[in-house]
Design a protein around this motif. Structure first.
Motif, PDB file in Angstrom:
ATOM      1  N   MET A   1       0.826  -1.196   0.000  1.00  0.00           N
ATOM      2  CA  MET A   1       0.000   0.000   0.000  1.00  0.00           C
ATOM      3  C   MET A   1       0.869   1.257   0.000  1.00  0.00           C
ATOM      4  O   MET A   1       0.515   2.253  -0.616  1.00  0.00           O
ATOM      5  CB  MET A   1      -0.923  -0.037   1.223  1.00  0.00           C
ATOM      6  CG  MET A   1      -1.910   1.079   1.278  1.00  0.00           C
ATOM      7  SD  MET A   1      -3.098   0.929  -0.051  1.00  0.00           S
ATOM      8  CE  MET A   1      -4.141   2.277   0.288  1.00  0.00           C
ATOM      9  N   GLY A   2       1.975   1.187   0.689  1.00  0.00           N
ATOM     10  CA  GLY A   2       2.869   2.340   0.751  1.00  0.00           C
ATOM     11  C   GLY A   2       3.469   2.671  -0.605  1.00  0.00           C
ATOM     12  O   GLY A   2       3.598   3.849  -0.972  1.00  0.00           O
ATOM     13  N   LEU A   3       3.827   1.634  -1.381  1.00  0.00           N
ATOM     14  CA  LEU A   3       4.378   1.846  -2.716  1.00  0.00           C
ATOM     15  C   LEU A   3       3.338   2.505  -3.620  1.00  0.00           C
ATOM     16  O   LEU A   3       3.664   3.405  -4.392  1.00  0.00           O
ATOM     17  CB  LEU A   3       4.833   0.518  -3.315  1.00  0.00           C
ATOM     18  CG  LEU A   3       5.438   0.590  -4.715  1.00  0.00           C
ATOM     19  CD1 LEU A   3       6.708   1.417  -4.694  1.00  0.00           C
ATOM     20  CD2 LEU A   3       5.708  -0.811  -5.232  1.00  0.00           C
ATOM     21  N   PHE A   4       2.084   2.072  -3.502  1.00  0.00           N
ATOM     22  CA  PHE A   4       1.012   2.674  -4.285  1.00  0.00           C
ATOM     23  C   PHE A   4       0.885   4.153  -3.982  1.00  0.00           C
ATOM     24  O   PHE A   4       0.753   4.978  -4.892  1.00  0.00           O
ATOM     25  CB  PHE A   4      -0.315   1.964  -4.001  1.00  0.00           C
ATOM     26  CG  PHE A   4      -1.492   2.647  -4.630  1.00  0.00           C
ATOM     27  CD1 PHE A   4      -1.741   2.522  -5.984  1.00  0.00           C
ATOM     28  CD2 PHE A   4      -2.341   3.427  -3.858  1.00  0.00           C
ATOM     29  CE1 PHE A   4      -2.822   3.166  -6.561  1.00  0.00           C
ATOM     30  CE2 PHE A   4      -3.418   4.070  -4.428  1.00  0.00           C
ATOM     31  CZ  PHE A   4      -3.662   3.939  -5.783  1.00  0.00           C
ATOM     32  N   LEU A   5       0.916   4.527  -2.716  1.00  0.00           N
ATOM     33  CA  LEU A   5       0.789   5.936  -2.338  1.00  0.00           C
ATOM     34  C   LEU A   5       1.966   6.763  -2.846  1.00  0.00           C
ATOM     35  O   LEU A   5       1.790   7.912  -3.262  1.00  0.00           O
ATOM     36  CB  LEU A   5       0.649   6.057  -0.821  1.00  0.00           C
ATOM     37  CG  LEU A   5      -0.658   5.522  -0.234  1.00  0.00           C
ATOM     38  CD1 LEU A   5      -0.625   5.602   1.279  1.00  0.00           C
ATOM     39  CD2 LEU A   5      -1.842   6.281  -0.799  1.00  0.00           C
ATOM     40  N   ILE A   6       3.175   6.193  -2.815  1.00  0.00           N
ATOM     41  CA  ILE A   6       4.354   6.905  -3.323  1.00  0.00           C
ATOM     42  C   ILE A   6       4.230   7.146  -4.826  1.00  0.00           C
ATOM     43  O   ILE A   6       4.436   8.267  -5.314  1.00  0.00           O
ATOM     44  CB  ILE A   6       5.636   6.123  -2.992  1.00  0.00           C
ATOM     45  CG1 ILE A   6       5.887   6.136  -1.482  1.00  0.00           C
ATOM     46  CG2 ILE A   6       6.828   6.696  -3.733  1.00  0.00           C
ATOM     47  CD1 ILE A   6       6.994   5.214  -1.030  1.00  0.00           C
ATOM     48  N   VAL A   7       3.849   6.100  -5.576  1.00  0.00           N
ATOM     49  CA  VAL A   7       3.695   6.231  -7.029  1.00  0.00           C
ATOM     50  C   VAL A   7       2.558   7.190  -7.360  1.00  0.00           C
ATOM     51  O   VAL A   7       2.681   8.027  -8.251  1.00  0.00           O
ATOM     52  CB  VAL A   7       3.459   4.844  -7.672  1.00  0.00           C
ATOM     53  CG1 VAL A   7       3.101   4.971  -9.139  1.00  0.00           C
ATOM     54  CG2 VAL A   7       4.684   3.969  -7.504  1.00  0.00           C
ATOM     55  N   PHE A   8       1.467   7.107  -6.636  1.00  0.00           N
ATOM     56  CA  PHE A   8       0.346   8.017  -6.848  1.00  0.00           C
ATOM     57  C   PHE A   8       0.772   9.461  -6.594  1.00  0.00           C
ATOM     58  O   PHE A   8       0.423  10.373  -7.348  1.00  0.00           O
ATOM     59  CB  PHE A   8      -0.832   7.641  -5.950  1.00  0.00           C
ATOM     60  CG  PHE A   8      -2.039   8.506  -6.150  1.00  0.00           C
ATOM     61  CD1 PHE A   8      -2.830   8.349  -7.273  1.00  0.00           C
ATOM     62  CD2 PHE A   8      -2.377   9.464  -5.213  1.00  0.00           C
ATOM     63  CE1 PHE A   8      -3.947   9.150  -7.462  1.00  0.00           C
ATOM     64  CE2 PHE A   8      -3.488  10.268  -5.394  1.00  0.00           C
ATOM     65  CZ  PHE A   8      -4.280  10.108  -6.525  1.00  0.00           C
ATOM     66  N   GLY A   9       1.540   9.692  -5.545  1.00  0.00           N
ATOM     67  CA  GLY A   9       2.043  11.034  -5.246  1.00  0.00           C
ATOM     68  C   GLY A   9       2.955  11.558  -6.345  1.00  0.00           C
ATOM     69  O   GLY A   9       2.883  12.736  -6.712  1.00  0.00           O
ATOM     70  N   ILE A  10       3.800  10.687  -6.892  1.00  0.00           N
ATOM     71  CA  ILE A  10       4.693  11.106  -7.976  1.00  0.00           C
ATOM     72  C   ILE A  10       3.877  11.496  -9.209  1.00  0.00           C
ATOM     73  O   ILE A  10       4.134  12.524  -9.842  1.00  0.00           O
ATOM     74  CB  ILE A  10       5.707   9.993  -8.298  1.00  0.00           C
ATOM     75  CG1 ILE A  10       6.695   9.846  -7.137  1.00  0.00           C
ATOM     76  CG2 ILE A  10       6.447  10.282  -9.597  1.00  0.00           C
ATOM     77  CD1 ILE A  10       7.608   8.644  -7.240  1.00  0.00           C
ATOM     78  N   PHE A  11       2.883  10.659  -9.574  1.00  0.00           N
ATOM     79  CA  PHE A  11       2.024  10.991 -10.710  1.00  0.00           C
ATOM     80  C   PHE A  11       1.293  12.304 -10.471  1.00  0.00           C
ATOM     81  O   PHE A  11       1.154  13.126 -11.382  1.00  0.00           O
ATOM     82  CB  PHE A  11       1.013   9.872 -10.965  1.00  0.00           C
ATOM     83  CG  PHE A  11       1.535   8.790 -11.849  1.00  0.00           C
ATOM     84  CD1 PHE A  11       1.745   9.005 -13.202  1.00  0.00           C
ATOM     85  CD2 PHE A  11       1.815   7.548 -11.320  1.00  0.00           C
ATOM     86  CE1 PHE A  11       2.219   7.999 -14.012  1.00  0.00           C
ATOM     87  CE2 PHE A  11       2.302   6.534 -12.118  1.00  0.00           C
ATOM     88  CZ  PHE A  11       2.507   6.758 -13.471  1.00  0.00           C
ATOM     89  N   LEU A  12       0.825  12.510  -9.265  1.00  0.00           N
ATOM     90  CA  LEU A  12       0.130  13.744  -8.936  1.00  0.00           C
ATOM     91  C   LEU A  12       1.044  14.952  -9.092  1.00  0.00           C
ATOM     92  O   LEU A  12       0.634  15.986  -9.636  1.00  0.00           O
ATOM     93  CB  LEU A  12      -0.414  13.653  -7.505  1.00  0.00           C
ATOM     94  CG  LEU A  12      -1.507  14.622  -7.113  1.00  0.00           C
ATOM     95  CD1 LEU A  12      -2.740  14.407  -7.981  1.00  0.00           C
ATOM     96  CD2 LEU A  12      -1.876  14.408  -5.662  1.00  0.00           C
ATOM     97  N   LEU A  13       2.284  14.833  -8.660  1.00  0.00           N
ATOM     98  CA  LEU A  13       3.247  15.928  -8.816  1.00  0.00           C
ATOM     99  C   LEU A  13       3.547  16.208 -10.289  1.00  0.00           C
ATOM    100  O   LEU A  13       3.660  17.369 -10.692  1.00  0.00           O
ATOM    101  CB  LEU A  13       4.542  15.608  -8.069  1.00  0.00           C
ATOM    102  CG  LEU A  13       4.477  15.706  -6.550  1.00  0.00           C
ATOM    103  CD1 LEU A  13       5.776  15.217  -5.936  1.00  0.00           C
ATOM    104  CD2 LEU A  13       4.193  17.135  -6.127  1.00  0.00           C
ATOM    105  N   VAL A  14       3.661  15.163 -11.096  1.00  0.00           N
ATOM    106  CA  VAL A  14       3.932  15.340 -12.519  1.00  0.00           C
ATOM    107  C   VAL A  14       2.762  16.055 -13.198  1.00  0.00           C
ATOM    108  O   VAL A  14       2.962  16.997 -13.971  1.00  0.00           O
ATOM    109  CB  VAL A  14       4.225  13.983 -13.197  1.00  0.00           C
ATOM    110  CG1 VAL A  14       4.220  14.104 -14.708  1.00  0.00           C
ATOM    111  CG2 VAL A  14       5.548  13.428 -12.716  1.00  0.00           C
TER     112      VAL A  14
END
Length: 70
Positions: A1-14
């Motif tokens: 779940m933590g990896l999903f949140l990190i990747v989601f945050g990166i996509f959101l920043l992009v």
């Protein structure tokens, strides 16, 4: 779940960075080929005289603009 949140945050920043860059440049969106402007056309149809349906839409739009509250 933590990896999903990190990747989601990166996509959101992009996405946020892309939207801020687009707003700052104040350019209109164009296709990869430059749109119809690259074909030397100023409008969607290259007719000298618009058809009856187009004239009706233009009249309705003009009426709407005339009645618009400023």
């Amino acid at each position: 779940m933590g990896l999903f949140l990190i990747v989601f945050g990166i996509f959101l920043l992009v996405v946020l960075a892309m939207s801020v860059g687009f707003i700052v440049q104040q350019k209109s969106i164009s296709g990869s080929c430059g749109g119809i402007a690259s074909l030397g056309m100023d409008k969607a149809c290259d007719c000298d005289e618009p058809c009856d349906d187009k004239k009706a839409r233009m009249a309705k739009e003009e009426e709407w603009k005339k009645n618009q509250i400023h």
